[in-house]
Design an enzyme around this catalytic site. Structure first.
Site, PDB file in Angstrom:
ATOM      1  N   GLY A 118      43.308  38.286  36.029  1.00 56.08           N
ATOM      2  CA  GLY A 118      44.732  38.075  36.107  1.00 56.08           C
ATOM      3  C   GLY A 118      45.147  38.603  37.458  1.00 56.08           C
ATOM      4  O   GLY A 118      45.175  39.806  37.667  1.00 56.08           O
ATOM      5  N   THR A 119      45.402  37.730  38.358  1.00 57.37           N
ATOM      6  CA  THR A 119      45.742  38.175  39.698  1.00 57.37           C
ATOM      7  C   THR A 119      46.259  37.014  40.517  1.00 57.37           C
ATOM      8  O   THR A 119      46.138  35.852  40.132  1.00 57.37           O
ATOM      9  CB  THR A 119      44.504  38.772  40.416  1.00 57.37           C
ATOM     10  N   THR A 120      46.869  37.364  41.640  1.00 56.47           N
ATOM     11  CA  THR A 120      47.196  36.352  42.643  1.00 56.47           C
ATOM     12  C   THR A 120      46.779  36.913  43.982  1.00 56.47           C
ATOM     13  O   THR A 120      47.179  38.025  44.340  1.00 56.47           O
ATOM     14  CB  THR A 120      48.714  36.094  42.683  1.00 56.47           C
TER      15      THR A 120
END
Lengths: 261, 217
Positions: B16-18
């Site tokens: 879960g990341t950007t």
């Protein structure tokens, strides 16, 4: 089985998907993997969709019309299973037409949206349908209602749907502002759909747009070679042969339009 | 179909990341969010830094399994500093990216990690490289990754221009991270940005309440 099939075709009962005689996509359901969008403006709504219908990797229809009229001033944008959405739209068209005759006046967009929700929610286990309902009525002017998979109903000033919509949430959040004019909404929708079609394999073809207001419905088509150009369509050589227009001024895309109703 | 897009998010096992990196005229901006979550229900850390320095002017962002990525980066840092000693000169950005690529490609069956490498070197100036899950290495002027990146493909395609100024590029990266964090529930926290130029390295941290707000917030 493998050795026997090497020289002669084997027409037994097991034509599995690994057999070269029958392509994979014949086993797949027809889906409108798609990008759809609807925006409210003061006085009406603008709706848009791509035009690709796929069965697996095969494009069954590259000029699909996913903007389906439900009533004179009410349209729906369909995404998900092509069969499911067509069936639901037919049912709602009938129900709404009947209701309108009973009322003896044009139906409300909210009514149409609730009819969609009723069908999508009741049969949620069997259906795969994400629908945007948009239109104009006298009570509340332009409205957009979102009925995603599962059967929720919510009104939003701007809504996107379909597999390609994930790629344009950021663009939409940053470029939509309340109080836009009809032409700004058309530009925004065309640009957003082009961006999504560029990234989503299940979206493509032409951009179909429609604007619905008190006066009527105007439909337009933007062909593939006339789509707004993106700023990342450049090669690694540092010479640029064309200037990159900013997002809001791509007036070079020409449109074909006709008025219905 | 919404089902299909949910699948594409799960298939890459993106943390879960950007994360993103973009070149501008004279340098490169690399950035990420700061959220570590377990399964989308619990935020295990609000402020982790996913932008790792592998050399003076070369930074990396990781995507995929956090454990795999940390192990690969640790090995890569060692290889890179050894290479640097042997060559007696600062390493090229492509050297750092190639080391990561080798590790990812040779161990592709065990690993699930991808990287964005960005930096500045004397030979080619500012560069951005992407090492994807299976070990492909490509150079791009701008690139995004992680689960939150799907929501900003359209924004990046529309808004990125080559040879922007430093401030324009920083604003572009901030906006992009903010938009992604606004839509992806497993990205969030603060925006960590690093600006790398010939002159050096500058860290910019933008807390959540100072991020740009958009029309519905």
């Amino acid at each position: 089985m493998a050795t026997a099939a090497s020289m002669m075709p084997y027409f037994g009962q097991q034509i599995s998907s690994k057999h070269d005689m029958v392509p994979d996509w014949t086993n797949q359901e027809v889906s409108t993997g798609t990008t759809i969008m609807a925006v409210e403006y003061d006085g009406g709504v603008v709706i848009g969709a791509d035009s690709r219908t796929t069965t697996g990797a095969y494009i069954a229809n590259r000029v699909t019309d996913k903007l389906t009229p439900i009533h004179d001033r009410i349209f729906c944008c369909r995404s998900g299973s092509a069969a499911d959405t067509q069936a639901i739209a037919d049912v709602v068209t009938y129900q709404l037409g009947f209701h309108s005759i009973e009322l003896d006046e044009p139906p409300l967009v909210e009514t149409a949206a609730n009819l969609f929700k009723a069908s999508c929610y009741r049969y949620r286990e069997e259906l795969t349908a994400g629908i945007l309902v948009a239109g104009w009525d006298r009570r509340r002017a332009g409205q957009v209602y979102c009925v995603p998979i599962g059967g929720m109903l919510v009104r939003q000033p701007v809504a996107v749907g379909g597999s390609g919509s994930t790629y344009i949430y950021g663009f939409m959040d940053s470029n939509y502002k309340p109080g836009m004019t009809k032409d700004q909404c058309l530009d925004l929708t065309a640009q957003a759909l082009s961006l999504a079609m560029e990234r989503d394999g299940s979206s493509g073809g032409v951009v179909r747009l429609a604007s619905i207001s008190e006066e009527g419905v105007e439909r337009r088509v933007i062909l593939g070679n006339q789509l707004p150009k993106l700023s990342t369509q450049h090669t690694h050589t540092h010479t640029h042969t064309h200037t990159h227009t900013h997002t809001h001024t791509h007036k070079h895309c020409s449109v074909f339009w006709s008025t219905l109703f | 179909m919404e089902k299909r897009c949910a699948d594409t998010q799960v298939k890459g096992v993106s943390t879960g990341t950007t994360i993103l990196a973009a070149t501008f005229d004279g340098g490169v901006v690399i950035g990420s969010d700061s959220r570590a979550s377990m399964g989308g229900e619990y935020v295990s850390s609000k402020t982790i830094n996913k932008v790792i320095q592998v050399h003076d002017q070369i930074f990396c962002c990781m995507a995929g399994s956090l454990a795999d990525a940390q192990a690969v980066i640790k090995a890569a840092k060692f290889h890179l500093s050894f290479h640097c000693v042997q060559m007696e000169t600062p390493p090229l950005v492509i050297a750092a990216a190639s080391i990561l690529k080798d590790l990812c490609y040779k161990n592709k069956d065990e690993l699930q990690a991808g990287f964005i490498t960005a930096g500045w070197d004397r030979k080619k100036g500012p560069q951005v490289y992407v090492v994807s899950l299976g070990g492909m290495l490509i150079s791009q002027p701008v690139t995004i990754g992680g689960s939150g990146s799907t929501y900003i493909y359209g924004y990046t395609d529309a808004k990125y221009k080559p040879n922007m100024s430093r401030d324009e590029c920083l604003q572009f990266a901030t906006n992009a991270l903010s938009l992604a964090m606004g839509r992806d529930n497993v990205s969030g926290g603060v925006a960590h940005l690093v600006v790398i130029t010939e002159a050096g390295v500058e860290h910019v941290v933008i807390p959540g309440n100072k991020l740009p707000k958009f029309h519905d917030e």
